[in-house]
Motif scaffolding. Structure first.
Motif, PDB file in Angstrom:
ATOM      1  N   UNK A 119       0.822  -1.202   0.000  1.00 53.20           N
ATOM      2  CA  UNK A 119       0.000   0.000   0.000  1.00 53.20           C
ATOM      3  C   UNK A 119       0.856   1.251   0.000  1.00 53.20           C
ATOM      4  N   UNK A 120       0.345   2.278  -0.674  1.00 56.66           N
ATOM      5  CA  UNK A 120       1.018   3.578  -0.683  1.00 56.66           C
ATOM      6  C   UNK A 120       0.654   4.314   0.591  1.00 56.66           C
ATOM      7  N   UNK A 121       1.665   4.698   1.360  1.00 60.59           N
ATOM      8  CA  UNK A 121       1.423   5.450   2.595  1.00 60.59           C
ATOM      9  C   UNK A 121       2.012   6.844   2.460  1.00 60.59           C
ATOM     10  N   UNK A 122       1.186   7.845   2.746  1.00 62.02           N
ATOM     11  CA  UNK A 122       1.656   9.219   2.646  1.00 62.02           C
ATOM     12  C   UNK A 122       2.624   9.523   3.781  1.00 62.02           C
ATOM     13  N   UNK A 123       3.721  10.237   3.470  1.00 63.41           N
ATOM     14  CA  UNK A 123       4.660  10.590   4.533  1.00 63.41           C
ATOM     15  C   UNK A 123       4.016  11.510   5.556  1.00 63.41           C
ATOM     16  N   UNK A 199      11.463  -0.811  -1.316  1.00 67.81           N
ATOM     17  CA  UNK A 199      10.993  -0.453  -2.657  1.00 67.81           C
ATOM     18  C   UNK A 199      10.569   1.001  -2.798  1.00 67.81           C
ATOM     19  N   UNK A 200      10.141   1.626  -1.714  1.00 64.85           N
ATOM     20  CA  UNK A 200       9.676   3.012  -1.805  1.00 64.85           C
ATOM     21  C   UNK A 200      10.734   4.023  -1.382  1.00 64.85           C
ATOM     22  N   UNK A 201      11.551   3.641  -0.405  1.00 71.45           N
ATOM     23  CA  UNK A 201      12.486   4.613   0.157  1.00 71.45           C
ATOM     24  C   UNK A 201      13.944   4.170   0.089  1.00 71.45           C
ATOM     25  N   UNK A 202      14.192   2.953  -0.361  1.00 67.48           N
ATOM     26  CA  UNK A 202      15.562   2.457  -0.430  1.00 67.48           C
ATOM     27  C   UNK A 202      16.211   2.325   0.932  1.00 67.48           C
ATOM     28  N   UNK A 203      15.394   2.089   1.959  1.00 66.64           N
ATOM     29  CA  UNK A 203      15.893   1.987   3.331  1.00 66.64           C
ATOM     30  C   UNK A 203      16.056   0.520   3.705  1.00 66.64           C
ATOM     31  N   UNK A 204      17.251   0.173   4.161  1.00 64.37           N
ATOM     32  CA  UNK A 204      17.517  -1.194   4.604  1.00 64.37           C
ATOM     33  C   UNK A 204      17.652  -1.211   6.123  1.00 64.37           C
ATOM     34  N   UNK A 205      17.055  -2.189   6.776  1.00 63.72           N
ATOM     35  CA  UNK A 205      17.246  -2.293   8.228  1.00 63.72           C
ATOM     36  C   UNK A 205      18.677  -2.701   8.543  1.00 63.72           C
ATOM     37  N   UNK A 206      19.235  -2.136   9.591  1.00 67.39           N
ATOM     38  CA  UNK A 206      20.603  -2.488   9.966  1.00 67.39           C
ATOM     39  C   UNK A 206      20.629  -3.898  10.544  1.00 67.39           C
ATOM     40  N   UNK A 207      21.770  -4.583  10.460  1.00 68.62           N
ATOM     41  CA  UNK A 207      21.878  -5.921  11.056  1.00 68.62           C
ATOM     42  C   UNK A 207      21.511  -5.948  12.536  1.00 68.62           C
TER      43      UNK A 207
END
Length: 253
Positions: A119-123, A199-207
């Motif tokens: 789903x698209x979530x507005x910031x 996919x939306x923000x290019x954010x990866x969770x840290x290990x």
């Protein structure tokens, strides 16, 4: 009696065809070659766990030890260099690595309908968040003065870190791998939240964040569910293999 038994046998024999399980959907979406490559990556990870935690009897116990080491920043792991090399080569030759991560200046033409599952979530436009961020940055703007020698050392270290960052691939937010995961786990809110970040923000969770989340919220048996194991494999194990490979190339170059 035989009639009802025959009906039951027919019913259960048809289940895999009428209602595919999530891992089958994931594999089919990837395609046979890439699905086989991911299975090889899974096997490589399990061999890595066996190598580093031989005293633990079960895979779930080995996973727990691995997660605890990540959480405690104890990264003194042993890698089978030959296995690591074969694994990375297979990821490259199959094309699966590009479906997961892209190096700088690499292109990826394929596009998939992620919106069908995520789903698209507005910031958020909450002003209080902006204030908190501004206050945070104000706190770190003032840097204590350093000597020129120390400044040169810090710049040199930062240059080295930046060199590694520039060489490290970033998540492919359009990648088939993530689409296959979204399609197969469309009812799993945690997986979809992870995928939204990628996919939306290019954010990866840290290990360390992954390790903390697993240890605090999942049971040992849940550690080894394929979708949970996938997250650890991609975000920690595979990243470790790529990092080691980059460091070797830098050392040789």
């Amino acid at each position: 009696m035989k009639f009802y038994l025959a009906i039951l046998i027919l019913f259960f024999s048809q289940l895999p065809f009428g209602q595919k399980i999530d891992r089958e959907i994931f594999d089919e979406t990837l395609g046979s070659k890439k699905a086989q490559t991911y299975s090889m990556l899974e096997e490589s990870f399990e061999k890595f766990l066996n190598l580093n935690y031989p005293d633990e009897k079960s895979l779930s116990k080995k996973m727990k030890r691995y997660l605890l080491d990540i959480h405690d920043q104890n990264f003194n792991w042993i890698f089978d260099n030959n296995l690591s090399s074969i694994t990375l080569q297979q990821l490259e030759s199959s094309g699966l690595r590009k479906d997961i991560m892209l190096y700088k200046n690499e292109t990826y033409e394929e596009r998939f309908p992620f919106e069908d599952y995520i789903e698209e979530k507005k910031p958020s436009t909450d002003k209080s968040e902006e204030i908190e961020l501004n206050e945070y940055f104000e706190d770190i703007i003032e840097v204590p003065p350093t000597s020129r020698k120390e400044e040169r050392r810090l710049r040199k270290e930062e240059f080295k870190r930046q060199k590694i960052r520039d060489k490290f691939p970033q998540p492919n937010k359009h990648g088939l791998f993530y689409y296959a995961l979204a399609k197969s786990k469309k009812d799993n809110e945690d997986i979809l939240a992870y995928l939204a970040g990628i996919t939306k923000y290019g954010i990866r969770p840290s290990p360390s964040l992954i390790a903390y989340g697993f240890i605090e919220n999942l049971t040992e048996e849940e550690f080894i569910k394929w979708e949970n194991k996938l997250l650890v494999i991609v975000e920690v194990y595979l990243s470790s293999l790529i990092y080691n490979d980059i460091m070797k190339k830098i050392a040789c170059g």
